[in-house]
Design an enzyme around this catalytic site. Structure first.
Site, PDB file in Angstrom:
ATOM      1  N   ASP A  76       0.855  -1.177   0.000  1.00  0.00           N
ATOM      2  CA  ASP A  76       0.000   0.000   0.000  1.00  0.00           C
ATOM      3  C   ASP A  76       0.892   1.228   0.000  1.00  0.00           C
ATOM      4  OD1 ASP A  76      -2.333   1.852   0.904  1.00  0.00           O
ATOM      5  OD2 ASP A  76      -3.263  -0.129   0.789  1.00  0.00           O
ATOM      6  N   HIS A 112      -3.672   6.029   3.769  1.00  0.00           N
ATOM      7  CA  HIS A 112      -4.446   4.867   3.334  1.00  0.00           C
ATOM      8  C   HIS A 112      -3.847   3.574   3.865  1.00  0.00           C
ATOM      9  CE1 HIS A 112      -5.922   1.783   0.461  1.00  0.00           C
ATOM     10  NE2 HIS A 112      -7.007   2.549   0.383  1.00  0.00           N
ATOM     11  N   SER A 341     -11.252  -1.108  -0.355  1.00  0.00           N
ATOM     12  CA  SER A 341      -9.929  -1.017   0.267  1.00  0.00           C
ATOM     13  C   SER A 341      -9.958  -1.525   1.696  1.00  0.00           C
ATOM     14  CB  SER A 341      -9.429   0.430   0.250  1.00  0.00           C
ATOM     15  OG  SER A 341      -8.974   0.794  -1.023  1.00  0.00           O
TER      16      SER A 341
END
Length: 1045
Positions: A76, A112, A341
């Protein structure tokens, strides 16, 4: 963009302060969750992430499955060093963070990856939130990391077993004629729809490049991301991939469609879509489409997790200028995000299952996740929900389907996938290696590696193959149609299975339920499942080939393992007979006699063809014979010619073994046994009738022949060690030990009498005897002893405490006569948890006659004992506690001659004495179970002499007077050295002798002391006395202070 070192330093400084602010609350955190109580895990930290309850995570926690020992990989953007990851995060990237600028130079910070990692494995510590696998570790690398470090390849070679991928390629957004974004009525952008053929064709076009890229360390650039996933899957990792956030009408893109080019990795590939909290597919979520056969759903809307944000140290703007001035700091925080996600709910889910099933491969974990998912939408696999919502409550109970091609709807089938017909499970045994030679190689160290159970009902067209030395118990009602093979270890059926069962090599099938057909090929066994006795029902044929083994365990009341089939074909093989040694017999007055019993161990509807090669009991005292009776096969039990004492090596063991051998007298009793052999009602009626007929009648009442529980327990011994363990505990040696101890400790009475006479005659100070001028005296006794065990008898320890009182007076000018009494308590601790206490009262007469320097002391004592005994019997499954209370008496006579030879320096007294001691009990009658003993009145005597020298000296200093008394002697025992007691079991008239530790023929007597007279009124004294020999050591120590006023 990349965050520079100045900002990273500021972050670290801030984080340190942030950590300190949490310290007091974390230190005080106490886990409210309790094993066996799912609801107790739902505290505030749990409830902040609604997805945990939606996937039923609390049920895993209540069984102690938290992802502990498992490592999760994350590809990520950079993962912050958030407090939620303290001590568990490893980063494989270049150490920088991600941020960007808008048109006004305001900075946006990328968190994120931090949010994703928190969902999977944030700590459970009472603060913020926690991840699904909160005890798992994390290894993170950046998707786009252009430094010198190849983090993706390091991740592939790491211990990470599941890798989360919450990223993808976004399709174009439709625009109107003015170039503005077209928005759908639900508020979503109008994304261009991927086309299945285009997506799959893109993967196929790059197949050769991806194949090449997956066979070597993954480079950067080009198709490296897809090659990374393919290489990781080939290295045994589970790839969890978000489906995308491009509306329900869309389908996953090329990266998620990799199994279409490489179907061999499909089982290591798991796509995840996003559910809202009402189990509807989120409007933003991409649907399953062509990936439905390897896709599951998970909560992904408004998920609360760890994040970070940029803040200004000065309170100013967060922009490029502030960054350049070094005024910005990264602050750990929490926030909500939505989308596929949030796939790490499934990633953490997989890590929990990897702890739960430590022996399973990633592909098998994926199968458990898919087949235990809660079905949503259309029945079965569908284009919106795939397999359904993941369900940890069901998943921890094992798979629900053995999947093959036939179980996948044709529209979702990936050509070449699900080609394996068997679910091959390796329960390796504790401490063994699984997946050897791969990056995920590991040692299996939890209890599930040795024994595990699956309780779900398993369906599907596939079959089960059991390998490994451990045991797998299958508890559900299973309808899978593939074959079952047991090649190693034990497969225990406590549920039913419709398939055919084959066992070979060292495999074992056990259970008491139903299988379709049964074939023992070679080196294999059938036996019980370790949960009692029952019948393994075979709806069709049961076949035993040469080299196979049929294990049968027998117990009382007609219970045994049994096989019931339509037909049986015996092509050889061995029947191995074992006895149930778990039965607790000691509490029973009677036990059913095993010898002479007959058991039906194989029954059929249409007959038995062939014979077993042999029947093999593994016991020296039991033999068996097979009896083929039409549709049934029976087993008869008889006693061998070997006697119990043939395994005994010492005389005590032999005596007890011979006595047990005589306990086999039998007599009919009125007790009846219910011998139920009925087959479950769910089976075919004719097979049920066959089994019942073979047993003569269901619930038949049969007369039981009574046997002695101890005799029955001896029949199952296989080694001399087992027999010795039993005979030592059954012998009642503690009674012989106490008799011996009472004889030995009688010396303290005669020693006290002779010391008092020497004290009264002025030949010794005897500071441990306190006397007045009128001849009254008292002495405190305190001593401890030890008897060293030998091959025949265990050792013991004794301690005696009490007080002796006496009164004597001068008799003429050359003699003295006195009387003594007292009370003592003796405690004896023997081997094998045996304890005796004796409360004792003494009465004695003593005196002496002096002829100048020659003294002739003599006396006699009589003692009454009240003895309480308690001993344990524990061998194998047998346990009992026997207690007794009885009286005993000890009498003794003693005489001594001593010559006083004194000078100005030292006083010497050579001496010789002779003592005769006689002990008698009034009968022993233990209370307890079958091992309780009794004994008639009996007595034993001992005669001992001592030759020795007493010496003492005194001298005066300016301040104190010091006296040093001492004694050294040689003691000799006459007659027999054995100290034995005769006992018998309560239901027997056959007596056996049990010997205590024998006395030593010769031993030493040692006494030493010091008396310090500080003045005429204060005297300090310290003394030691001991009798030392090879087998017995008795010791006493006394210390005193005399203060006259």
């Amino acid at each position: 963009m990349i965050l520079n070192k100045k900002l990273k330093l500021a972050y670290c400084v801030f984080l340190g302060c942030y950590g300190l602010s949490l310290h007091s609350s974390l230190a005080a955190y106490r886990e409210p969750g309790q094993l066996g109580s799912p609801d107790s895990w739902k505290n505030a930290e749990f409830n902040r992430q609604w997805g945990l309850e939606a996937i039923s995570a609390e049920f895993a926690y209540a069984r102690a499955y938290t992802g502990k020992g498992v490592t999760i990989g994350v590809i990520d953007d950079a993962i912050l060093s958030h407090p939620e990851f303290a001590g568990k995060l490893t980063r494989l990237d270049n150490g920088s963070y991600n941020f960007s600028y808008d048109k006004q130079d305001n900075m946006s910070f990328g968190t994120h990856g931090t949010h994703v990692a928190g969902i999977a494995a944030a700590k459970r510590d009472g603060s913020g939130m926690h991840g699904v696998a909160y005890d798992a570790d994390i290894i993170g690398t950046k998707l786009n990391d252009y430094g010198n470090r190849n983090g993706r390849e390091e991740l592939i070679q790491s211990a990470a077993r599941v890798i989360n991928n919450s990223w993808g390629i976004r399709p174009d957004i439709r625009r109107d004629a003015k170039g503005d974004i077209i928005w759908l009525p639900n508020g979503r952008p109008d994304y261009v729809a991927w086309v299945k053929t285009d997506v799959i064709n893109e993967v196929m076009r790059n197949k050769s490049n991806l194949e090449w890229g997956s066979e070597q360390p993954v480079p950067t650039g080009g198709h490296s991301a897809m090659a990374t996933l393919l290489r990781a899957a080939k290295h045994g990792k589970l790839i969890v991939f978000s489906a995308g956030n491009y509306n329900n009408y869309n389908i996953p893109e090329a990266q998620k469609s990799l199994p279409y080019a490489f179907p061999e990795v499909l089982n290591n590939y798991l796509i995840v879509t996003n559910l809202s909290n009402n189990d509807k597919l989120s409007v933003s979520s991409t649907s399953c489409g062509h990936t439905a056969s390897f896709l599951a759903c998970q909560p992904g809307s408004s998920i609360y997790s760890s994040v970070g944000e940029l803040v200004s140290n000065t309170g100013g703007a967060v922009n490029r200028e502030a960054y350049n001035k070094g005024e910005l700091t990264v602050k750990p925080d929490y926030g909500n995000m939505s989308g596929t996600s949030m796939a790490p709910d499934v990633t953490g889910f997989a890590a929990v299952l990897m702890q739960r099933f430590p022996y399973m491969s990633a592909a098998q974990i994926s199968a458990v996740i898919k087949t235990t998912a809660t079905d949503l939408g259309e029945v079965g696999i569908d284009h919106l929900f795939g397999w359904g919502r993941v369900n940890l409550r069901d998943a921890i109970n094992g798979p629900k389907m053995f999947i093959t091609q036939e179980d996948i709807p044709q529209e979702f089938y990936v050509p070449g996938s699900y080609s394996e017909k068997q679910f091959v499970v390796n329960i390796p045994g504790l401490g063994n290696i699984v997946e050897a030679g791969t990056p995920v190689e590991r040692r299996c160290t939890s209890g599930e590696c040795d024994f595990d159970s699956w309780s779900n009902d398993i369906r599907g067209h596939g079959g089960l193959t059991k390998t490994g030395a451990g045991t797998l118990a299958v508890l559900g009602n299973n309808t899978y149609s593939g074959d079952t093979w047991v090649k190693q270890g034990v497969l225990a059926y406590n549920g039913s299975v419709a398939s055919n069962v084959y066992i070979e090599n060292s495999g074992t099938v056990a259970g008491d339920r139903t299988v379709g057909a049964f074939r023992a090929v070679r080196g294999c066994e059938h036996g019980d499942a370790g949960n009692g006795y029952g019948t393994l029902h075979v709806l069709l044929d049961a076949v035993f080939d040469r080299g196979s083994q049929y294990n049968v365990e027998l117990a009382d009341k007609g219970r045994s393992d049994k096989l019931a089939a339509r037909r049986a074909f015996l092509n050889g093989g061995s029947m191995n007979v074992s006895l149930d040694r778990s039965q607790k017999l000691m509490s029973q007055n009677e036990a059913e006699l095993l010898v002479g019993n007959n058991y039906t161990i194989l029954t059929t509807l249409d007959g038995v063809t062939g014979r077993f090669d042999n029947a093999n009991p593994s016991y020296p005292f039991v033999k068996v014979a097979l009896d083929y009776r039409g549709n049934d096969t029976g087993l008869g039990i008889t006693k061998t010619d070997a006697t119990f004492d043939s395994l005994a090596s010492t005389e005590n063991d032999k005596e007890v073994a011979r006595a047990v051998e005589t306990l086999n007298a039998t007599e009919p009793v009125t007790e009846t046994a219910k011998r139920s052999v009925s087959i479950p009602a769910s089976e075919e009626a004719n097979l049920q009738q066959s089994d019942a007929g073979a047993a003569q009648a269901v619930n038949e009442e049969a007369s039981i022949v009574a046997g002695h529980p101890i005799y029955e327990s001896f029949l199952g011994f296989t080694t001399a060690r087992e027999l010795q363990q039993a005979t030592r505990q059954l012998s009642g040696q503690i009674h012989a030990d106490m008799a011996s101890a009472q004889i030995n400790e009688s010396r303290y009475l005669r020693d006290t009498a002779t010391e008092r006479l020497r004290q009264a005659d002025g030949r010794r100070t005897a500071s441990d005897i306190k006397a007045d001028d009128n001849g009254a005296w008292a002495k405190l006794l305190g001593n401890w002893g030890h008897a060293s065990g030998n091959d025949n008898a265990t050792g013991y320890q004794t301690s005696t405490y009490g007080v002796l009182l006496g009164l004597d007076s001068e008799l003429f000018d050359d003699g003295r006569l006195g009387v003594m009494t007292g009370y003592t308590r003796t405690s004896l601790v023997g081997g094998l948890q045996s304890v005796v206490h004796s409360d004792t009262t003494h009465l004695g007469l003593y005196g002496d006659k002096r002829f100048g320097a020659l003294a002739l002391p003599a006396g006699g004592t009589y003692t009454w004992h009240r003895i309480d005994t308690s001993r344990s019997v524990n061998y194998g499954a047998q346990a009992d506690r026997e207690k007794a209370r009885y009286n005993a008496r000890t009498g003794q006579l003693f005489i001594e001659s001593g010559y006083d030879w004194s000078n100005d320096v030292v006083n010497l007294e050579p001496f010789a004495n002779l003592a005769y001691t006689h002990y008698r009990n009034e009968g022993i009658n233990e209370q307890g179970g079958a091992a309780a003993l009794r004994g008639d009145k009996q007595s034993q005597s001992a005669t001992a002499s001592t030759l020795g020298l007493r010496a003492d000296t005194q001298w005066q200093t300016d301040s104190v007077a010091i006296a040093l008394p001492g004694e050294l002697g040689w003691q000799h025992q006459y007659g027999k050295l054995e100290r034995k007691t005769q006992l018998m079991f309560k239901r027997s008239d056959v007596a056996f002798d049990v010997n205590s530790v024998p006395v030593s023929r010769d031993g030493a007597i040692l006494k030493a002391g010091v008396d310090v007279s500080i003045n005429k009124n204060v005297v300090l004294s310290l003394g030691y006395g001991g009798q030392l020999s090879s087998n017995h050591q008795d010791n006493s120590v006394n210390a005193g202070l005399t203060w006259r006023f």
